[in-house]
Scaffold this active site. Structure first.
Site, mmCIF file in Angstrom:
data_model
loop_
_atom_site.group_PDB
_atom_site.id
_atom_site.type_symbol
_atom_site.label_atom_id
_atom_site.label_comp_id
_atom_site.label_asym_id
_atom_site.label_seq_id
_atom_site.Cartn_x
_atom_site.Cartn_y
_atom_site.Cartn_z
ATOM 1 N N HIS A 94 0.818 -1.209 0.000
ATOM 2 C CA HIS A 94 0.000 0.000 0.000
ATOM 3 C C HIS A 94 0.854 1.263 0.000
ATOM 4 C CE1 HIS A 94 -4.188 -1.656 1.160
ATOM 5 N NE2 HIS A 94 -3.489 -2.566 0.508
ATOM 6 N N HIS A 262 -2.186 -12.378 -2.469
ATOM 7 C CA HIS A 262 -3.173 -13.161 -1.735
ATOM 8 C C HIS A 262 -2.725 -14.597 -1.484
ATOM 9 C CE1 HIS A 262 -6.558 -10.231 -3.175
ATOM 10 N NE2 HIS A 262 -5.707 -9.684 -2.327
#
Length: 726
Positions: A94, A262
């Site tokens: 992020h 993920h």
């Protein structure tokens, strides 16, 4: 009856309105973006050299400490499965994922995630905990590693600790000490505002406004629950493709990053969102910079609420493997909701042993989950092909992800010359805009003689140097004069470069380069410097413009034409040019260009004044050329701009007549960019300095210094040597 005393400070504690003129006069030109990151905000002092500090860093010791940190779970914020790797990866991701190609802003290069608004974005919920875990390491290594480097390094090492052979890593990101207020994150007035609301970032069918990449205010990428929170994997796939493309990623890199992100860790939504406290910027003093605290229930460990989605994607969430593709492609999925009420998917049929164990109690197993973005990897035909290939070739997936992760976390660092450390890969990558080292074995006197005999005008020399250098973006360290990419597509054909004039000039420069062994890049800059020296001499001042040889010439093979297209200027106030008539004012476009080039308001002012009198306007227009001595470097622009013997009359949206008050005759014509230096109080104060009778020499000296800054903005070798580094 209250016993609280009145505030002893007359204006109160909230000075946002009283100290910000824009709040009172919203149409006033806001120069704040040119003043941010003032040296006064930097606690390290002007002499601090991060590259020198990096030489003291014991990288192996740092790695050892980082690996130990990952598996040392702390009671105040327990690690999932005893490993903080997933949290660290999300923090690094992020931090880097805010980068967008349109203006090069965002990214991990400054450590901006420490400050508002990023530290309090909904998508960054609980990343404040990740940064707090890193504090002991930052405290130990001090100046030898920046926060910006540390956050990205933590994510990279987390992948290493889980079994991925990463592609490499570079240190070299310098911290900022104040939020980057120049970054436009969108016009929305609320977090996660839907795209059909007022002030949306979308128009037409689903056209995302430039320069934005994320689909909502407060998100890094796309909404994991679906477009506007409505599950529809194929629509989400369209958003993903646009968003990742605006982050410089192709389809294969997009699938690799989605799957790789993920493959490890989990989403958190096992609780009540309404029980979360405010984000860091809105939290009370006793929270000490931590946000989203839950004081109504346990709220940590497997009861944490972050995104609102709940569960792991794979059977073994602390292991780098092919589990994501096995889970995604080998099961059918149905829509459900998390305990926190977020849309997600669960497998219709799954073996008990394929379920991931609870993050705190290994005797319990839970359903895995997928987001709408994950299902998009299965439903979109192109993404599905790539996912199928990755599922069959773990080595290829690992290599592709490793390279994509490296690109994601380094894209805003600029050329490889800025990279530092033992793990920097030797390979030169096309997205690093490689440039060969230029020769210094030539005689400047011979080049000057050739330029004198070339038949090119002084305006030709200055304009070409400017057009070559103005592409530099301090946001992601791309562009600039080094590499002479103005000779190559797409820059050669940009409208703002006046292709016919440019081709004529470059023909001469190429001949000089071939005859005297100087690169075209150095020729371009040296020619501009020479012209300015002659213009200054005509103005009565003998001055040398600093020049350092060594620029190289990039080739077609070194140039990613598509990625360079985003550097094309749509306006250049320094040359009084607009490609089209925009909703944004010309003076605002000027500020944006000046900020990307790293200029202060004073430097922008002196450049404008000099460029006007040198006759460098696009297509040789006379707008703003307030002088009868075109080609002489003098302060006439400011003298005549501030002369009250003239009046100013609007003749169009971006056209003004400068009229002699006595005769009524039009003396000059001007644009908004010209007149803003007389109308804006701050810019006028600079203009008045340069208009003074005793400041003709100062004007020339300041112009030359600023010109040299622009020409050398991309010369990281020169900049570092000036700082005393090697």
């Amino acid at each position: 009856m209250t016993t609280q005393k009145m505030c002893p400070i007359a204006h109160g504690a909230n000075t946002e309105i009283s100290e910000n003129p824009i709040a009172w006069w919203p149409k006033s030109l806001n120069l704040d973006i040119l003043h941010q990151h003032d040296q006064k905000t930097n606690p390290m002092g002007a002499s601090f050299n991060y590259r020198n500090e990096l030489k003291k860093l014991d990288v192996q010791a740092l790695k050892d400490d980082m690996l130990a940190l990952f598996t040392t779970s702390q009671d105040w914020w327990p690690a999932d499965w005893g490993h903080y790797g997933g949290l660290m990866i999300r923090m690094a991701w992020h931090s880097a994922g805010t980068y967008r190609i349109a203006d090069g802003r965002g990214g991990a290069g400054t450590g901006n995630q420490r400050f508002a608004p990023l530290n309090s974005w909904p998508d960054n919920t609980n990343l404040d905990k990740a940064r707090r875990f890193l504090w002991p390491i930052k405290k130990k290594y001090g100046n030898s590693i920046s926060w910006a480097d540390l956050m990205v390094f933590a994510g990279t090492m987390a992948y290493e600790s889980m079994g991925l052979k990463t592609y490499g890593f570079s240190f070299g990101r310098e911290d900022i000490w104040h939020p980057e207020k120049d970054i436009y994150w969108g016009s929305e007035k609320e977090w996660l505002q839907k795209s059909n609301g007022k002030g949306s970032r979308y128009s037409g069918e689903r056209d995302l406004v430039n320069p934005l990449a994320a689909v909502m205010m407060g998100l890094i990428y796309v909404n994991p629950e679906g477009v506007d929170g409505n599950p529809d994997p194929l629509k989400t796939a369209q958003d993903i493709r646009v968003t990742f493309a605006r982050m410089a990623m192709n389809d294969e890199e997009t699938v690799a990053l989605t799957a790789g992100g993920h493959t490890v860790g989990k989403a958190h939504g096992n609780g009540h969102v309404t029980h979360l406290g405010p984000p860091p910027e809105g939290a009370t003093l006793d929270e000490q910079g931590l946000g989203w605290m839950n004081h109504q229930e346990r709220g940590i460990g497997n009861n944490t609420v972050t995104s609102g989605l709940e569960g792991a994607w794979t059977t073994e969430p602390t292991k780098w493997d092919n589990g994501y593709f096995r889970m995604l492609l080998n099961h059918e999925w149905r829509l459900t909701k998390s305990p926190a009420g977020a849309w997600q998917y669960e497998p219709i049929h799954i073996k008990e042993e394929d379920k991931p164990v609870d993050s705190e109690d290994s005797s319990i197993r839970h359903m895995p989950m997928m987001t709408d973005a994950d299902i998009a990897m299965k439903m979109d035909p192109e993404y599905r092909k790539i996912a199928e290939r990755f599922s069959k070739d773990q080595a290829y997936f690992s290599e592709t992800f490793g390279r994509a992760w490296y690109k994601l976390t380094h894209r805003d660092m600029g050329p490889k010359a800025r990279y530092f450390g033992p793990d920097v890969p030797k390979e030169n990558l096309i997205w690093q805009d490689p440039i060969p080292t230029g020769s210094t074995n030539f005689k400047i006197d011979q080049i000057i003689t050739a330029l004198k005999e070339s038949g090119l005008s002084m305006s030709d020399l200055v304009t070409t140097a400017w057009d070559s250098a103005r592409t530099y973006r301090g946001s992601d360290k791309r562009g600039g004069a080094n590499g002479a990419r103005i000779c190559l597509a797409p820059q050669l054909n940009w409208l703002g470069n006046e292709p016919p004039r440019l081709a004529r000039v470059l023909q001469v420069y190429k001949k000089i380069s071939a005859e005297y062994g100087i690169s075209i890049a150095d020729t371009i800059v040296l020619a501009g410097n020479y012209a300015i020296e002659q213009a200054a001499k005509a103005g009565g001042v003998d001055i040398k413009v600093p020049f350092t040889a060594g620029r190289g010439d990039a080739t077609v093979d070194m140039t990613d034409i598509e990625s360079f297209a985003v550097l094309e200027p749509v306006a250049d106030g320094f040359r009084n040019w607009l490609k089209e008539d925009y909703a944004v004012t010309p003076e605002e476009l000027l500020l944006d260009r000046a900020q990307l080039m790293g200029l202060t308001a004073q430097e922008m002012t002196v450049l404008i004044g000099g460029m006007r009198v040198l006759g460098t306007n696009y297509d040789n227009t006379k707008h703003g050329v307030f002088t009868d001595k075109i080609g002489v470097l003098c302060n006439d622009f400011f003298v005549n701009l501030t002369d009250m013997n003239y009046s100013w009359q609007a003749t169009g949206r971006n056209s003004y007549s400068i009229v002699d008050r006595h005769s009524g005759n039009t003396k000059w014509i001007a644009t908004r960019v010209d007149l803003v230096f007389g109308s804006n109080s701050i810019l006028r104060s600079y203009a008045e300095v340069y208009a003074q009778d005793d400041h003709q020499v100062k004007f020339i000296e300041d112009f030359v210094a600023t010109w040299a800054k622009v020409m050398n903005a991309d010369r990281f070798d020169v900049i570092d040597s000036l700082k005393g580094s090697t």
